[in-house]
Design a protein around this motif. Sequence first.
Motif, PDB file in Angstrom:
ATOM      1  N   PRO A  91       0.803  -1.231   0.000  1.00 24.76           N
ATOM      2  CA  PRO A  91       0.000   0.000   0.000  1.00 24.76           C
ATOM      3  C   PRO A  91       0.834   1.280   0.000  1.00 24.76           C
ATOM      4  N   TYR A  92       2.130   1.197   0.346  1.00 26.17           N
ATOM      5  CA  TYR A  92       2.988   2.382   0.343  1.00 26.17           C
ATOM      6  C   TYR A  92       3.929   2.399  -0.869  1.00 26.17           C
ATOM      7  N   ASP A  93       3.604   1.581  -1.853  1.00 19.24           N
ATOM      8  CA  ASP A  93       4.431   1.518  -3.062  1.00 19.24           C
ATOM      9  C   ASP A  93       3.552   1.244  -4.269  1.00 19.24           C
ATOM     10  N   LEU A  94       2.517   2.056  -4.434  1.00 25.99           N
ATOM     11  CA  LEU A  94       1.562   1.884  -5.516  1.00 25.99           C
ATOM     12  C   LEU A  94       2.070   2.570  -6.777  1.00 25.99           C
ATOM     13  N   HIS A  95       2.000   1.853  -7.880  1.00 28.21           N
ATOM     14  CA  HIS A  95       2.550   2.330  -9.147  1.00 28.21           C
ATOM     15  C   HIS A  95       1.530   3.169  -9.907  1.00 28.21           C
ATOM     16  N   ARG A  96       2.062   4.132 -10.665  1.00 32.82           N
ATOM     17  CA  ARG A  96       1.217   5.006 -11.488  1.00 32.82           C
ATOM     18  C   ARG A  96       1.819   5.155 -12.880  1.00 32.82           C
ATOM     19  N   PHE A  97       0.935   5.258 -13.863  1.00 29.98           N
ATOM     20  CA  PHE A  97       1.358   5.494 -15.238  1.00 29.98           C
ATOM     21  C   PHE A  97       1.444   6.991 -15.503  1.00 29.98           C
ATOM     22  N   PRO A  98       2.609   7.499 -15.899  1.00 30.85           N
ATOM     23  CA  PRO A  98       2.708   8.919 -16.245  1.00 30.85           C
ATOM     24  C   PRO A  98       2.118   9.184 -17.627  1.00 30.85           C
ATOM     25  N   ILE A  99       1.467  10.313 -17.770  1.00 32.38           N
ATOM     26  CA  ILE A  99       0.887  10.695 -19.056  1.00 32.38           C
ATOM     27  C   ILE A  99       1.800  11.705 -19.742  1.00 32.38           C
ATOM     28  N   ALA A 100       2.070  11.455 -21.012  1.00 33.28           N
ATOM     29  CA  ALA A 100       2.925  12.341 -21.797  1.00 33.28           C
ATOM     30  C   ALA A 100       2.093  13.065 -22.850  1.00 33.28           C
ATOM     31  N   PRO A 101       2.497  14.283 -23.236  1.00 36.95           N
ATOM     32  CA  PRO A 101       1.750  15.024 -24.254  1.00 36.95           C
ATOM     33  C   PRO A 101       1.618  14.234 -25.558  1.00 36.95           C
ATOM     34  N   GLU A 102       0.480  14.434 -26.211  1.00 36.08           N
ATOM     35  CA  GLU A 102       0.182  13.872 -27.528  1.00 36.08           C
ATOM     36  C   GLU A 102      -0.007  12.353 -27.507  1.00 36.08           C
ATOM     37  N   ALA A 103      -0.209  11.765 -26.338  1.00 36.52           N
ATOM     38  CA  ALA A 103      -0.533  10.336 -26.278  1.00 36.52           C
ATOM     39  C   ALA A 103      -1.947  10.124 -26.805  1.00 36.52           C
ATOM     40  N   ASP A 104      -2.098   9.206 -27.756  1.00 37.23           N
ATOM     41  CA  ASP A 104      -3.419   8.917 -28.306  1.00 37.23           C
ATOM     42  C   ASP A 104      -3.954   7.614 -27.704  1.00 37.23           C
ATOM     43  N   GLU A 105      -5.119   7.171 -28.187  1.00 37.51           N
ATOM     44  CA  GLU A 105      -5.748   5.976 -27.636  1.00 37.51           C
ATOM     45  C   GLU A 105      -4.867   4.749 -27.816  1.00 37.51           C
ATOM     46  N   ALA A 106      -4.220   4.618 -28.949  1.00 43.98           N
ATOM     47  CA  ALA A 106      -3.345   3.470 -29.182  1.00 43.98           C
ATOM     48  C   ALA A 106      -2.176   3.460 -28.209  1.00 43.98           C
ATOM     49  N   ALA A 107      -1.635   4.655 -27.935  1.00 42.54           N
ATOM     50  CA  ALA A 107      -0.523   4.746 -26.993  1.00 42.54           C
ATOM     51  C   ALA A 107      -0.964   4.349 -25.592  1.00 42.54           C
ATOM     52  N   LEU A 108      -2.159   4.772 -25.182  1.00 46.39           N
ATOM     53  CA  LEU A 108      -2.667   4.390 -23.871  1.00 46.39           C
ATOM     54  C   LEU A 108      -2.871   2.882 -23.782  1.00 46.39           C
ATOM     55  N   LYS A 109      -3.447   2.303 -24.818  1.00 42.01           N
ATOM     56  CA  LYS A 109      -3.670   0.856 -24.804  1.00 42.01           C
ATOM     57  C   LYS A 109      -2.355   0.104 -24.677  1.00 42.01           C
ATOM     58  N   ASN A 110      -1.353   0.510 -25.434  1.00 43.12           N
ATOM     59  CA  ASN A 110      -0.059  -0.158 -25.358  1.00 43.12           C
ATOM     60  C   ASN A 110       0.585   0.028 -23.986  1.00 43.12           C
ATOM     61  N   MET A 111       0.446   1.240 -23.432  1.00 41.05           N
ATOM     62  CA  MET A 111       1.032   1.509 -22.119  1.00 41.05           C
ATOM     63  C   MET A 111       0.436   0.587 -21.065  1.00 41.05           C
ATOM     64  N   PHE A 112      -0.870   0.388 -21.092  1.00 40.32           N
ATOM     65  CA  PHE A 112      -1.513  -0.458 -20.108  1.00 40.32           C
ATOM     66  C   PHE A 112      -1.315  -1.950 -20.392  1.00 40.32           C
ATOM     67  N   SER A 113      -1.096  -2.302 -21.638  1.00 39.70           N
ATOM     68  CA  SER A 113      -0.996  -3.707 -22.028  1.00 39.70           C
ATOM     69  C   SER A 113       0.376  -4.306 -21.779  1.00 39.70           C
ATOM     70  N   TYR A 114       1.401  -3.531 -22.077  1.00 42.19           N
ATOM     71  CA  TYR A 114       2.777  -4.021 -21.977  1.00 42.19           C
ATOM     72  C   TYR A 114       3.463  -3.367 -20.778  1.00 42.19           C
ATOM     73  N   THR A 115       3.247  -3.894 -19.622  1.00 42.54           N
ATOM     74  CA  THR A 115       3.805  -3.267 -18.428  1.00 42.54           C
ATOM     75  C   THR A 115       4.039  -4.307 -17.349  1.00 42.54           C
ATOM     76  N   GLY A 116       4.780  -3.912 -16.326  1.00 42.53           N
ATOM     77  CA  GLY A 116       5.029  -4.823 -15.218  1.00 42.53           C
ATOM     78  C   GLY A 116       3.820  -4.947 -14.294  1.00 42.53           C
ATOM     79  N   LYS A 117       3.825  -6.018 -13.512  1.00 35.90           N
ATOM     80  CA  LYS A 117       2.744  -6.289 -12.557  1.00 35.90           C
ATOM     81  C   LYS A 117       3.351  -6.351 -11.167  1.00 35.90           C
ATOM     82  N   PHE A 118       2.680  -5.697 -10.208  1.00 35.40           N
ATOM     83  CA  PHE A 118       3.233  -5.556  -8.861  1.00 35.40           C
ATOM     84  C   PHE A 118       2.193  -5.904  -7.801  1.00 35.40           C
TER      85      PHE A 118
END
Length: 327
Positions: free
Chosen positions: A300-327
Amino acid sequence: MKFSRLKRKLGGLLGLDSYYWENRPNGLYCLNFHRIGSGEDTPFDPCVFSCSTNELDNHIGFIKQHFAVISLTELEQLIKSKSPPTKRYMCLTFDDGYVDNFTNALPVLKKHNVTASFFIATGLVGNNTVPWWDKIAYLIKRYKPSEVILSGWNQKIIYSGNQESYIRDILSAVKLCKYSANEQILEIERELSHSTGYPDAEFMSWEQLNTLLAEGMEIGAHSHNHDILTKLTDDELFYELSHSKALLEQYLPCQVTAFSYPVGNKSTYNQKVIDGLRNTGYQIAFNFLPGVNISPSNSPYDLHRFPIAPEADEAALKNMFSYTGKF
């Protein structure tokens, strides 16, 4: 991180993007924003801008379609239950407390009827304090030095034609240096003969923070001075954790039980910081590292967050959430 990039590259080559998206795990997904708007005209750090207002509108619409948006209160209840998440939950978070969170982000959040959490560095509220990263960016943009090298740095940073990248590299060196950011700023000011002050800061007031709460948003702490916590003495650390919580609870009608680490990479918090949070009354804390929290009750004291970068589109969001580590 390297494995995630390799997995993403292979998945794209093999046409597996849709498969990984549809089969992303249940768990807690958190998005993190900083400034909302355009960084082109700011006298300060352009790298702090996460997206435009229109992009935020699109992001929230996309998130609502594919995730169950929950508040910090609901997240704390989920963690206390110690039950594994049965859905793909999403928390929306904003760090630092810039005024464009109020003017630009709040109307979008209200439009979509979602709750977001704002992590506030209390030393920046109700005064005209310019934070260290904005001071450094201002100095670089104003004086345009061709290179920067400070005491404690391993190598000089040389301008290569891209101002934003130049500022980002200088800020990275400042974060890694053993000396405090304020000590390094004084050295830069001396080197550049700067003595004329800074433009007005751009942070929310206590009145605006109260309005956020009245509109259904939540408030968490982001320390008082936004210092890197692992560089602090025990007394300084206690002050940063306790004073920010006390101020927020003094000026706002809320209990503060959530924290986000300033800067938020692995070098900026450790077990001593986590113990300090627990002893000060915080229940959860967020880093600034991408990943799906499949068992948030375990960390609970080490919760991960996805940073948002400018000009990210829907495809970029999907890839960011799909290809990532699990904690």
